[in-house]
Design a protein around this motif. Structure first.
Motif, PDB file in Angstrom:
ATOM      1  N   ARG A 150      27.630  14.548  18.676  1.00  0.00           N
ATOM      2  CA  ARG A 150      27.268  15.360  17.516  1.00  0.00           C
ATOM      3  C   ARG A 150      26.729  16.725  17.897  1.00  0.00           C
ATOM      4  O   ARG A 150      26.974  17.722  17.216  1.00  0.00           O
ATOM      5  N   ASP A 151      25.977  16.819  19.018  1.00  0.00           N
ATOM      6  CA  ASP A 151      25.305  18.075  19.323  1.00  0.00           C
ATOM      7  C   ASP A 151      25.319  18.438  20.805  1.00  0.00           C
ATOM      8  O   ASP A 151      24.572  19.321  21.233  1.00  0.00           O
ATOM      9  N   ALA A 550      38.601  23.117  10.429  1.00  0.00           N
ATOM     10  CA  ALA A 550      37.327  23.172  11.141  1.00  0.00           C
ATOM     11  C   ALA A 550      36.306  23.864  10.251  1.00  0.00           C
ATOM     12  O   ALA A 550      36.658  24.546   9.283  1.00  0.00           O
ATOM     13  N   THR A 564      26.721  26.656   6.187  1.00  0.00           N
ATOM     14  CA  THR A 564      27.985  26.087   6.650  1.00  0.00           C
ATOM     15  C   THR A 564      29.135  26.789   5.934  1.00  0.00           C
ATOM     16  O   THR A 564      29.051  27.031   4.721  1.00  0.00           O
ATOM     17  N   ARG A 585      27.583  26.312  15.715  1.00  0.00           N
ATOM     18  CA  ARG A 585      28.243  25.070  16.139  1.00  0.00           C
ATOM     19  C   ARG A 585      29.507  24.892  15.308  1.00  0.00           C
ATOM     20  O   ARG A 585      29.474  25.031  14.075  1.00  0.00           O
ATOM     21  N   THR A 587      32.805  22.379  14.312  1.00  0.00           N
ATOM     22  CA  THR A 587      33.307  21.005  14.277  1.00  0.00           C
ATOM     23  C   THR A 587      34.788  21.014  13.914  1.00  0.00           C
ATOM     24  O   THR A 587      35.187  21.659  12.939  1.00  0.00           O
ATOM     25  N   ASP A 589      37.287  19.450  12.068  1.00  0.00           N
ATOM     26  CA  ASP A 589      37.199  18.549  10.917  1.00  0.00           C
ATOM     27  C   ASP A 589      38.533  17.831  10.731  1.00  0.00           C
ATOM     28  O   ASP A 589      39.336  18.172   9.862  1.00  0.00           O
ATOM     29  N   LYS A 595      32.490  17.421   6.778  1.00  0.00           N
ATOM     30  CA  LYS A 595      31.311  16.968   7.512  1.00  0.00           C
ATOM     31  C   LYS A 595      31.750  16.314   8.822  1.00  0.00           C
ATOM     32  O   LYS A 595      32.906  15.902   8.971  1.00  0.00           O
ATOM     33  N   TRP A 596      30.809  16.250   9.784  1.00  0.00           N
ATOM     34  CA  TRP A 596      31.106  15.614  11.061  1.00  0.00           C
ATOM     35  C   TRP A 596      31.184  14.106  10.873  1.00  0.00           C
ATOM     36  O   TRP A 596      30.345  13.505  10.202  1.00  0.00           O
ATOM     37  N   GLU A 608      34.507  13.253  15.949  1.00  0.00           N
ATOM     38  CA  GLU A 608      35.086  14.586  15.810  1.00  0.00           C
ATOM     39  C   GLU A 608      34.471  15.533  16.838  1.00  0.00           C
ATOM     40  O   GLU A 608      33.273  15.465  17.130  1.00  0.00           O
ATOM     41  N   GLU A 609      35.314  16.419  17.371  1.00  0.00           N
ATOM     42  CA  GLU A 609      34.904  17.294  18.465  1.00  0.00           C
ATOM     43  C   GLU A 609      33.979  18.398  17.963  1.00  0.00           C
ATOM     44  O   GLU A 609      34.154  18.939  16.873  1.00  0.00           O
ATOM     45  N   VAL A 610      33.016  18.746  18.823  1.00  0.00           N
ATOM     46  CA  VAL A 610      32.001  19.755  18.490  1.00  0.00           C
ATOM     47  C   VAL A 610      31.931  20.779  19.618  1.00  0.00           C
ATOM     48  O   VAL A 610      32.021  20.427  20.799  1.00  0.00           O
TER      49      VAL A 610
END
Length: 697
Positions: A150-151, A550, A564, A585, A587, A589, A595-596, A608-610
């Motif tokens: 996530r982060d 994304a 966002t 950041r 994401t 999507d 949302k992630w 999902e890639e971040v």
């Protein structure tokens, strides 16, 4: 000179030297600080021993050592059912195995940096000890890093292991075969592997069984790992005193591959459903809490039998795990006990969600504040009755004496009114803006929060006006009216409209414009406020290569999401930003839900890639000024993208160590002098190594 004179001269010189030395006494110098970690001088058995028959390893060092955080850092592989006993005494460390030793098996004791000297705390980095109970010792290795999906936080002290059983079920049913733990940067190396094909996993092993449970954080790699070893050469140059090349030497080194495995750790957010809590926090409200997201529970009243069909208003969270049933039936509110048949969802023994029901008795409990108020009201009521009795006696005496009792009767009437008012419930409430103050940002909306659910709003009695700055007159503004702030926000309302920059507004809410479910109405209220100028803000525009599926989150210094926005046409734009320092950041999507989303091992679904807009690029926004940035999400290695300033899992600072001493030219932002792990740093994309396709490091 005579012999006696020579003797006197010698004694005089000697005494003078002694007196001089006494006058020059000083503190002895302590010498330079020791930066050298402990050195292994002997071990039993020796490293790499074959056909080992014992169950105890003893390692001796050149100085007194201590073990730090051995429960988190020291790992024995293969994984042990009964953890070994690890002790240190003086200059030695011993490891005694409590499981029966397996035949023809390579054992590895990975100490990480747990061993350090006693005086200065110098750590022996990446130390491991291996031996074999068979004729050969396995030597292959796999290295990589574990980041939280996530982060991108480095996951410290989590288990990383391999399985030669390639069945999908092995991770959940069979303990990991060989294991390691990540260090303080999230990096790992699994040593002494046999040649073969493996699956590799990371696991925050809460129950210490080296198997995945759905409530644990874990990571899995999509591809099969095949450990190998390669040879690479490097050149070392020796220069003369005048900086001319003297000698160039070429050395050969072993490279154990793969050495850049990226494991993205996540939690499925799986929680078995069960009834967590039921209570009646006040006479007019019931609360039912379930352990996780589900359909809101249904309450069928058993007792009292007589009640209104629509007896409550439901307030719930987005996931429906906390539900408040505001009672609208006055007879139920007065009832001390409400018995209901509670229908809800729970997870059965087979792991399936099933319907369940229980009989629950909600008993009214008065809060400390309610008890205190009731006590104060009773005391005041008693005082009024006492005063009223005295006044009535005075009036009767006046009447008996033939005097005018009018003044006494007026006082009696006033006291009776006061007593009646004390018994009456307050039927009005005051409105308050969610964001107080006379200045609003251009991104703000006018919103109110209430203490009870709202039944109705007379929109005609809610009037917004804007001042004409030329002549200071007010004109009415057309609005869509007060609306619920969201599908679950039954106690928060807003005017969903854009306010003009530098506009001066006046909002009037007439009395009784808003009525709650208990018939309470608002007092007449008026608010005045001004909207800030566009010159008070800045902007950030990102041109990214992520594709349009994304979104980008703008973060503050505590990594809280400020704003966002989706990526549209390769661009993510943030206008009207309050001046300050921001981080970004992105994401990918994949499902387009904005949302992630986490992963799922049973479905072979990765999270999902971040990606982070990487340090040292600073996103500092000033008034009337902004940034326009090109952001290649793959250009910087993924483990180097997240700025150190917002990392929570930071590497340990080494006390006074030479490599940690900051030079005058070192950037403040590079707090840990970070470098990518391994010869091949981790690419931004888990599946296609951008770095290898462009510039091999």
């Amino acid at each position: 000179m005579s012999l006696r004179g020579i003797t006197y001269l010698f004694l005089s010189v000697t005494m003078g030297l002694l007196l001089w030395s006494c006058a020059s006494i000083g503190s002895p110098e302590g010498g330079p600080r020791d930066y050298t970690p402990p050195v292994v001088v002997k071990s039993d058995p020796k490293p790499g021993t074959l056909n080992f028959k014992g169950n105890k390893v003893k390692i001796n060092f050149d100085e007194i050592v201590t073990l730090q955080d051995q429960q988190k850092k020291v790992v024995v592989s293969p994984a042990q059912k009964n953890p070994p006993t690890i002790k240190n005494l003086g200059k030695s460390v011993t490891v005694e195995f409590n499981d029966e030793m397996k035949p023809n098996t390579t054992y590895t004791i990975d100490f990480s940096d747990a061993i350090q000297d006693n005086n200065e705390g110098n750590r022996l980095e990446n130390y491991s000890f291996a031996f074999s109970t068979g004729d050969t010792i396995d030597t292959l290795e796999v290295s990589g890093i574990v980041l939280r999906a996530r982060d991108l936080e480095p996951m410290q002290s989590v288990v990383v292991g391999i399985e030669s059983d390639l069945a999908d079920s092995a991770f959940t049913t069979v303990p990991l075969e060989r294991i390691s733990r990540t260090n303080d940067k999230g990096q790992f190396t699994i040593r002494n592997l046999k040649p073969g094909r493996y699956h590799i996993f990371a696991l925050n092993d809460l129950d210490n069984n080296y198997k995945m449970s759905r409530n644990e954080d874990y990571a899995f790699y999509d591809s099969i790992i095949v450990p190998s070893v390669a040879t690479f050469t490097s050149q070392d140059t020796v220069f003369t005193f005048d900086h001319r090349i003297d000698t160039i030497t070429t050395g050969k080194h072993l490279e154990y591959l793969p050495d850049n495995v990226l494991l993205s750790m996540f939690n499925e957010d799986y929680t078995p459903l069960y009834l967590k809590k039921t209570e009646r926090p006040s006479r007019n409200k019931l609360m039912v809490q379930v352990s996780g997201p589900c359909t809101p529970p249904r309450l069928d009243i058993i007792k009292p039998a007589v009640h209104e069909a629509e007896w409550y208003r439901l307030q719930t969270t987005e996931d429906n795990d906390s539900n408040f049933y505001w009672i609208t039936d006055s007879a139920l509110i007065k009832s001390d006990s409400i018995v209901v048949d509670l229908h809800y969802q729970r997870t059965d023994s087979a792991g399936n969600v099933a319907d369940a029901h229980d009989t629950i008795n909600f008993v009214a409990k008065r809060t400390n504040a309610e008890l205190k108020k009731a006590k104060e009201d009773a005391k005041e009521q008693a005082s009024i009755e006492k005063d009223l009795k005295k006044l009535q006696e005075q009036r009767d005496k006046l009447v008996a004496a033939g005097k005018d009792p009018t003044e006494a009767e007026l006082d009696i009437a006033a006291l009776k009114k006061k007593a009646d008012d004390l018994k009456k419930e307050n039927t009005t409430f005051k409105l308050a803006l969610t964001k107080a103050g006379s200045n609003l940002d251009v991104t703000d909306s006018i919103s109110f929060s209430f203490d009870t659910p709202i039944k109705s709003i007379d929109q005609s009695r809610v009037v917004l006006e804007q001042m004409d700055l030329a002549d200071s007159t007010w004109s009415k503004v057309s609005t869509p009216g007060l609306q619920m702030a969201g599908p679950y926000e039954i106690m928060r309302y807003k005017l969903p409209m854009l306010l003009e920059p530098e506009g001066v507004y006046r909002l009037t809410v007439d009395s009784a414009a808003v009525t709650d479910i208990y018939g309470h109405v608002n007092d007449s209220t008026q608010f005045k406020f001004k909207v800030k100028s566009l010159d008070d803000y800045g902007y950030i525009v990102f041109h990214v290569n992520s594709g349009d599926k994304a979104f980008v989150e703008l973060l503050d210094g505590s990594e809280k999401v400020v704003r966002t926005t989706p990526v549209v046409g390769g661009t993510a734009r943030f206008d009207n930003l309050i001046p300050g320092q921001y981080y970004a950041r992105l994401t990918i999507d994949a499902n387009g839900n904005g949302k992630w989303d986490t992963g799922n091992y049973a479905k072979h679904q990765q999270p999902e890639e971040v990606y982070y807009y990487p340090w040292p690029n600073k996103l500092k926004v000033r008034k009337s000024w902004g940034h326009e940035e090109t952001w290649n999400i793959y250009q910087v290695a993924l483990d180097l993208q997240k700025p150190d300033k917002i990392k929570r899992n930071k590497p340990e600072q080494k006390k006074d160590s030479l490599e940690q001493k900051k030079t005058d030219t070192q950037e403040d932002d590079d707090e840990f002098n970070s470098q990518g792990f391994g010869r091949n740093t981790y690419s931004g994309n888990k599946y296609t190594d951008y770095q290898n396709n462009n510039t091999r490091r």
